[in-house]
Write a protein that holds these residues in place. Structure first.
Motif, PDB file in Angstrom:
ATOM      1  N   ARG A  40       1.202   7.285  -1.099  1.00  0.00           N
ATOM      2  CA  ARG A  40       2.068   6.669  -2.270  1.00  0.00           C
ATOM      3  C   ARG A  40       3.082   6.070  -2.265  1.00  0.00           C
ATOM      4  O   ARG A  40       3.883   5.367  -3.330  1.00  0.00           O
ATOM      5  CB  ARG A  40       2.848   8.299  -2.831  1.00  0.00           C
ATOM      6  CG  ARG A  40       3.546   8.431  -1.921  1.00  0.00           C
ATOM      7  CD  ARG A  40       3.822  10.709  -2.550  1.00  0.00           C
ATOM      8  NE  ARG A  40       4.423  11.425  -2.064  1.00  0.00           N
ATOM      9  CZ  ARG A  40       4.806  12.142  -2.095  1.00  0.00           C
ATOM     10  NH1 ARG A  40       4.214  13.121  -3.022  1.00  0.00           N
ATOM     11  NH2 ARG A  40       5.676  13.248  -1.164  1.00  0.00           N
ATOM     12  N   ARG A  79      -1.008   1.807  -9.316  1.00  0.00           N
ATOM     13  CA  ARG A  79       0.748   2.528  -8.913  1.00  0.00           C
ATOM     14  C   ARG A  79       1.241   0.990 -10.411  1.00  0.00           C
ATOM     15  O   ARG A  79       1.498  -0.406 -10.195  1.00  0.00           O
ATOM     16  CB  ARG A  79       1.658   1.565  -7.604  1.00  0.00           C
ATOM     17  CG  ARG A  79       2.907   2.249  -7.433  1.00  0.00           C
ATOM     18  CD  ARG A  79       3.258   2.491  -6.275  1.00  0.00           C
ATOM     19  NE  ARG A  79       4.482   3.272  -5.937  1.00  0.00           N
ATOM     20  CZ  ARG A  79       5.319   2.922  -4.814  1.00  0.00           C
ATOM     21  NH1 ARG A  79       5.159   2.800  -3.720  1.00  0.00           N
ATOM     22  NH2 ARG A  79       6.317   2.919  -4.774  1.00  0.00           N
ATOM     23  N   ARG A 125       5.251   7.382 -11.564  1.00  0.00           N
ATOM     24  CA  ARG A 125       5.017   5.423 -10.693  1.00  0.00           C
ATOM     25  C   ARG A 125       3.718   5.681 -10.513  1.00  0.00           C
ATOM     26  O   ARG A 125       2.981   3.943 -10.449  1.00  0.00           O
ATOM     27  CB  ARG A 125       5.179   5.678  -9.772  1.00  0.00           C
ATOM     28  CG  ARG A 125       6.280   5.574  -8.857  1.00  0.00           C
ATOM     29  CD  ARG A 125       7.516   6.564  -8.120  1.00  0.00           C
ATOM     30  NE  ARG A 125       6.676   7.159  -6.926  1.00  0.00           N
ATOM     31  CZ  ARG A 125       6.266   7.397  -5.917  1.00  0.00           C
ATOM     32  NH1 ARG A 125       7.353   6.291  -5.058  1.00  0.00           N
ATOM     33  NH2 ARG A 125       5.947   8.231  -5.541  1.00  0.00           N
ATOM     34  N   TYR A 126       2.446   5.951 -11.025  1.00  0.00           N
ATOM     35  CA  TYR A 126       1.090   5.684 -10.916  1.00  0.00           C
ATOM     36  C   TYR A 126       0.741   5.774 -12.218  1.00  0.00           C
ATOM     37  O   TYR A 126       0.818   7.794 -12.879  1.00  0.00           O
ATOM     38  CB  TYR A 126       0.315   6.582  -9.822  1.00  0.00           C
ATOM     39  CG  TYR A 126       0.664   6.305  -8.241  1.00  0.00           C
ATOM     40  CD1 TYR A 126      -0.316   5.111  -7.945  1.00  0.00           C
ATOM     41  CD2 TYR A 126       2.153   6.770  -7.884  1.00  0.00           C
ATOM     42  CE1 TYR A 126      -0.104   4.692  -6.580  1.00  0.00           C
ATOM     43  CE2 TYR A 126       2.167   5.758  -6.933  1.00  0.00           C
ATOM     44  CZ  TYR A 126       1.560   5.121  -5.836  1.00  0.00           C
ATOM     45  OH  TYR A 126       1.316   4.556  -4.699  1.00  0.00           O
TER      46      TYR A 126
END
Length: 220
Positions: free
Chosen positions: A149, A217, A200-201
């Motif tokens: 990630r 992302r 964030r995704y």
């Protein structure tokens, strides 16, 4: 084990994915999977992987779990001559098979194949990635997400196969019991939920074959 989609729909999707693509190497890779019962993503998912990678202009792909190079075939098509696909697998025999197939397909020069534990190999490679693709042992999925990630660029993708797990993640009754598959179902669910909860995704679980999780992302 029956597919999640009716066989006719599965065949339809596979047929569409094959339009305009005739490659004896790909045919041979699929024949090997049928002969040996080796789990590959199949042509419909393969096309989807290539599409996703091309859509973001991917040039650097990390595969966590590569087998004998079937998914790498599609990613290598996507990244182009100047791109790089880093493969990982614990079986040196799979690496040798991958080289044979991908060299004949004309894309081996853009592949870097690491033999060993996928996450260990991942940690030993520097830099960010446009795509991190996960298809390792399912109990490793949460660790794979934790490792990936932070290393995917903004605008890049985390992609993970087998995220429907033949419906087990949603409690679909199975025709045959499999304690080993049942045991890792919570790991798949935990990873998928962790991806969905990471602000964030932006993620979506595509019900192709056994489920393909795609997460873009959008924030640093």
């Amino acid at each position: 084990m029956p597919p999640l989609l009716p066989p006719q729909v599965d065949d339809y999707l596979t047929g569409l994915a094959g339009i305009g693509l005739q490659d004896v190497v790909l045919d041979e890779m699929e024949a090997r999977a049928r002969e040996h019962g080796f789990p590959i993503v199949g042509r419909a998912v393969g096309r989807h992987l290539e599409l996703q990678a091309r859509a973001i202009g991917a040039r650097r792909v990390m595969e966590l779990g590569s087998g004998y190079g079937y998914s790498a075939y599609w990613f290598a098509r996507a990244v182009g001559e100047d791109g790089e696909v880093i493969c990982t697998d614990g079986d040196a025999g799979n690496a040798a098979l991958a080289e044979g197939y991908l060299r004949r397909a004309g894309v081996w020069d853009r592949v870097d194949y690491h033999v060993g534990d996928a996450l260990t190999s991942f940690a030993e490679v520097d830099g960010e990635f446009d795509v991190v693709y996960c298809d390792i042992d399912k109990d490793g999925y949460p660790d794979a997400w934790a490792a990936a990630r932070e290393r995917i660029r903004v605008g890049g993708l985390f992609v993970c196969d087998n995220t429907l797990w033949h419906g087990r993640v949603a409690g679909v009754p199975q025709e045959r019991s499999s304690p080993a598959r049942d045991a890792v179902t919570p790991d798949i669910v935990a990873m998928t939920r962790a991806v969905a909860e990471d602000q964030r995704y932006l993620s979506s679980l595509v019900p192709l074959r056994d489920g393909v999780l795609v997460a873009l992302r959008v924030e640093a």
